[in-house]
Design an enzyme around this catalytic site. Structure first.
Site, PDB file in Angstrom:
ATOM      1  N   HIS A  31     -50.534  -9.417  22.881  1.00 53.53           N
ATOM      2  CA  HIS A  31     -51.222  -8.331  22.156  1.00 53.53           C
ATOM      3  C   HIS A  31     -52.429  -8.831  21.356  1.00 53.53           C
ATOM      4  CE1 HIS A  31     -49.232  -9.909  18.710  1.00 53.53           C
ATOM      5  NE2 HIS A  31     -48.360  -8.960  18.452  1.00 53.53           N
TER       6      HIS A  31
HETATM    7  C1  LIG Z   1     -23.160   2.734   3.093  1.00 51.96           C
HETATM    8  C2  LIG Z   1     -23.610   1.530   3.817  1.00 51.96           C
HETATM    9  C3  LIG Z   1     -23.293   0.222   3.199  1.00 51.96           C
HETATM   10  C4  LIG Z   1     -24.263   1.575   4.982  1.00 51.96           C
HETATM   11  C5  LIG Z   1     -24.480   2.821   5.775  1.00 51.96           C
HETATM   12  C6  LIG Z   1     -25.952   3.088   5.979  1.00 51.96           C
HETATM   13  C7  LIG Z   1     -26.627   1.893   6.602  1.00 51.96           C
HETATM   14  C8  LIG Z   1     -26.169   1.376   7.914  1.00 51.96           C
HETATM   15  C9  LIG Z   1     -27.663   1.314   5.921  1.00 51.96           C
HETATM   16  C10 LIG Z   1     -28.450   0.169   6.516  1.00 51.96           C
HETATM   17  C11 LIG Z   1     -29.156  -0.659   5.450  1.00 51.96           C
HETATM   18  C12 LIG Z   1     -29.856  -1.778   6.149  1.00 51.96           C
HETATM   19  C13 LIG Z   1     -29.086  -2.885   6.690  1.00 51.96           C
HETATM   20  C14 LIG Z   1     -31.216  -1.685   6.289  1.00 51.96           C
HETATM   21  C15 LIG Z   1     -31.979  -2.734   7.010  1.00 51.96           C
HETATM   22  C16 LIG Z   1     -33.320  -2.695   6.910  1.00 51.96           C
HETATM   23  C17 LIG Z   1     -34.186  -3.660   7.572  1.00 51.96           C
HETATM   24  C18 LIG Z   1     -33.631  -4.657   8.499  1.00 51.96           C
HETATM   25  C19 LIG Z   1     -35.503  -3.590   7.273  1.00 51.96           C
HETATM   26  C20 LIG Z   1     -36.499  -4.422   7.907  1.00 51.96           C
HETATM   27  C21 LIG Z   1     -37.793  -4.241   7.530  1.00 51.96           C
HETATM   28  C22 LIG Z   1     -38.827  -5.020   8.207  1.00 51.96           C
HETATM   29  C23 LIG Z   1     -40.145  -4.849   7.949  1.00 51.96           C
HETATM   30  C24 LIG Z   1     -40.674  -3.927   6.931  1.00 51.96           C
HETATM   31  C25 LIG Z   1     -41.049  -5.642   8.758  1.00 51.96           C
HETATM   32  C26 LIG Z   1     -42.401  -5.571   8.634  1.00 51.96           C
HETATM   33  C27 LIG Z   1     -43.168  -6.416   9.544  1.00 51.96           C
HETATM   34  C28 LIG Z   1     -44.517  -6.406   9.625  1.00 51.96           C
HETATM   35  C29 LIG Z   1     -45.379  -5.532   8.790  1.00 51.96           C
HETATM   36  C30 LIG Z   1     -45.096  -7.307  10.594  1.00 51.96           C
HETATM   37  C31 LIG Z   1     -46.424  -7.437  10.798  1.00 51.96           C
HETATM   38  C32 LIG Z   1     -46.836  -8.423  11.782  1.00 51.96           C
HETATM   39  C33 LIG Z   1     -48.119  -8.737  12.043  1.00 51.96           C
HETATM   40  C34 LIG Z   1     -49.258  -8.107  11.358  1.00 51.96           C
HETATM   41  C35 LIG Z   1     -48.323  -9.736  13.068  1.00 51.96           C
HETATM   42  C36 LIG Z   1     -49.507 -10.272  13.317  1.00 51.96           C
HETATM   43  C37 LIG Z   1     -49.601 -11.264  14.434  1.00 51.96           C
HETATM   44  C38 LIG Z   1     -50.780 -11.009  15.311  1.00 51.96           C
HETATM   45  C39 LIG Z   1     -52.010 -11.570  14.676  1.00 51.96           C
HETATM   46  C40 LIG Z   1     -50.959  -9.545  15.567  1.00 51.96           C
HETATM   47  O1  LIG Z   1     -50.508 -11.664  16.492  1.00 51.96           O
END
Ligand SMILES: CC(C)=CCC/C(C)=C/CC/C(C)=C/C=C/C(C)=C/C=C/C=C(C)/C=C/C=C(C)/C=C/C=C(C)/C=C/CC(C)(C)O
Ligand SMILES: C[S@@+](CC[C@H](N)C(=O)[O-])C[C@H]1O[C@@H](n2cnc3c(N)ncnc32)[C@H](O)[C@@H]1O
Length: 378
Positions: A286
């Site tokens: 990408h």
């Molecule tokens: C009652 C209970 C205990 C549970 C029931 C409800 C339940 C199951 C709740 C779940 C809670 C839980 C485990 C939530 C998990 C959330 C997670 C895993 C969140 C993850 C978030 C990840 C994020 C925000 C990632 C962001 C990544 C980004 C912005 C990546 C950008 C990458 C880029 C820009 C890469 C660039 C490389 C290039 C240059 C393009 O090659």
């Protein structure tokens, strides 16, 4: 080029579809319908959902800036330690009491914080996994460059990728060996790679691979994760010379320098190493426009024996349930980088076919918002 065929074939919508979409849009745009639908269950739930999503689109930048402030001021770090009141937040985040209250209330509205009793806050349901995710937080801090480039989105789009943007400079440093900047770039990739490696290793069984070459493997985050799960696999990383100088140091401190062969080179000009029965491309395709990406796939095909496999892992366009991540987020991110674009599984499949691969299939990941997978046989 197959992709152009995919896009330029006679794909003008049939008459019935044009009529249906026009009719639906006329209904949705009608204020009387909007008023009627908002008052009548079950339409009212759908109308409220659409209005709420549209409002989030309008307000999204303030949500992102709340998130950036919460990460940069280490609000999440404080709330992770236990219940905190406005005075503690103000002291920790270097804010006035009013500023602290405004930030923590905004964070609570976004699920990052939670008012567990009047005037006392802890991490919220979304703040907890985010606080545990160093890669996501590194990306959130990195977004200051992206937000600066997107301050005037039309000007950026009209510059037609000829503008020297903050992101393109950051990326050029990364691959052109300006040492400390190359290291900053590779460190950002390494810390965010953990999310991708987790998805890749959970979605694909590498146990039958005796040797794995990670092309564009950077500082070795993916290969290090593979080494843990597959201690007998022979491992290699191909990347630009200045990047691999940093990689050698990191592998040594991880006790892996004897395990991993480093192959310095430029994958557009250096023949890829042969003899591996699996090649991986993690967040590589990408980054490059169609012709360059296809050339890389052709070189990869040439480096693999028939029946050997190529595993492609990256965020992809048109991912069900995560469409925004594709063409809206990575579409603009890569535009600002002046190189690359997100592609759908179907588009990558067409490129693999054109590059000579005999077959390909997608593998579902647990968090497609992080990465999707395609496994192809040479
Ligand atoms: C009652 C209970 C205990 C549970 C029931 C409800 C339940 C199951 C709740 C779940 C809670 C839980 C485990 C939530 C998990 C959330 C997670 C895993 C969140 C993850 C978030 C990840 C994020 C925000 C990632 C962001 C990544 C980004 C912005 C990546 C950008 C990458 C880029 C820009 C890469 C660039 C490389 C290039 C240059 C393009 O090659
Ligand atoms: C977006 S990063 C991905 C790094 C790693 N695979 C990951 O997922 O974190 C792109 C990688 O490709 C490397 N790269 C970019 N252009 C290259 C080229 N022409 N030849 C070899 N490596 C290149 C960069 O140095 C960087 O390590």
């Amino acid at each position: 080029m197959v992709i152009e065929n995919l896009q330029s074939a006679n794909t003008h919508p049939p008459e019935w579809k044009r009529r249906w979409i026009n009719r639906r849009n006329r209904i949705f745009a009608n204020p009387a319908f909007q008023k009627w639908a908002s008052a009548l269950w079950p339409f009212s739930r759908v109308a409220r959902k659409h209005a709420s999503h549209l409002f989030d689109l309008v307000a999204g930048f303030t949500y992102s800036q709340t998130l950036l402030a919460a990460v940069e001021a280490d609000l999440l770090g404080l709330l992770a330690q236990g219940p905190s009141d406005a005075d503690a937040i103000a002291a920790h985040c270097d804010l006035s009491r009013d500023g602290a209250l405004r930030l923590v209330r905004a964070a609570a509205a976004l699920g990052l914080a939670e008012e567990v009793s009047p005037g006392w806050w802890m991490l919220g349901e979304r703040g907890a996994p985010l606080h545990a995710n160093a890669g996501a937080q590194a990306m959130i801090r990195h977004h200051k460059l992206l937000y600066a480039d997107l301050a005037d989105p039309l000007a950026l789009l009209r510059a037609d990728r000829k503008a020297q943007t903050q992101l393109s400079r950051f990326w050029q440093y990364g691959v052109q060996g300006n040492d400390e900047k190359a290291s900053a770039y590779s460190d950002l990739m390494a810390v965010s790679q953990a999310m991708v490696a987790e998805q890749t290793l959970a979605a694909h069984d590498f146990s039958r691979c005796r040797s794995i070459l990670d092309i564009g493997g950077g500082h070795g985050a993916f290969v290090s994760a593979v080494a843990v799960q597959h201690p007998n696999a022979r491992l290699g990383i191909f990347d630009l010379p200045p990047v691999l100088e940093g990689t050698a140091k990191r592998l040594e401190s991880a006790g892996l320098n004897g395990r991993v062969t480093l192959h310095p080179g430029d994958f557009f000009h250096t023949p890829l190493p042969t003899g591996y029965d699996c090649i991986t491309l993690n967040r590589i395709l990408h980054d490059h426009d169609d012709d360059a990406a296809l050339a890389l796939l052709k070189s990869t095909h040439k480096a693999l024996k028939p029946g050997a496999r190529l595993v492609i892992a990256e965020p992809m366009a048109d991912t069900p349930g995560a469409q925004g991540m594709g063409d809206a987020y990575f579409g603009l991110y890569l535009w600002a980088m002046n190189s690359g674009r997100p592609r759908s599984i179907r588009e990558i499949g067409a490129m693999l076919q054109e590059a000579g691969f005999q077959s390909w299939q997608s593998a579902t990941t647990r968090q497609p918002v992080i990465a999707s997978l395609i496994v192809s046989l040479a």
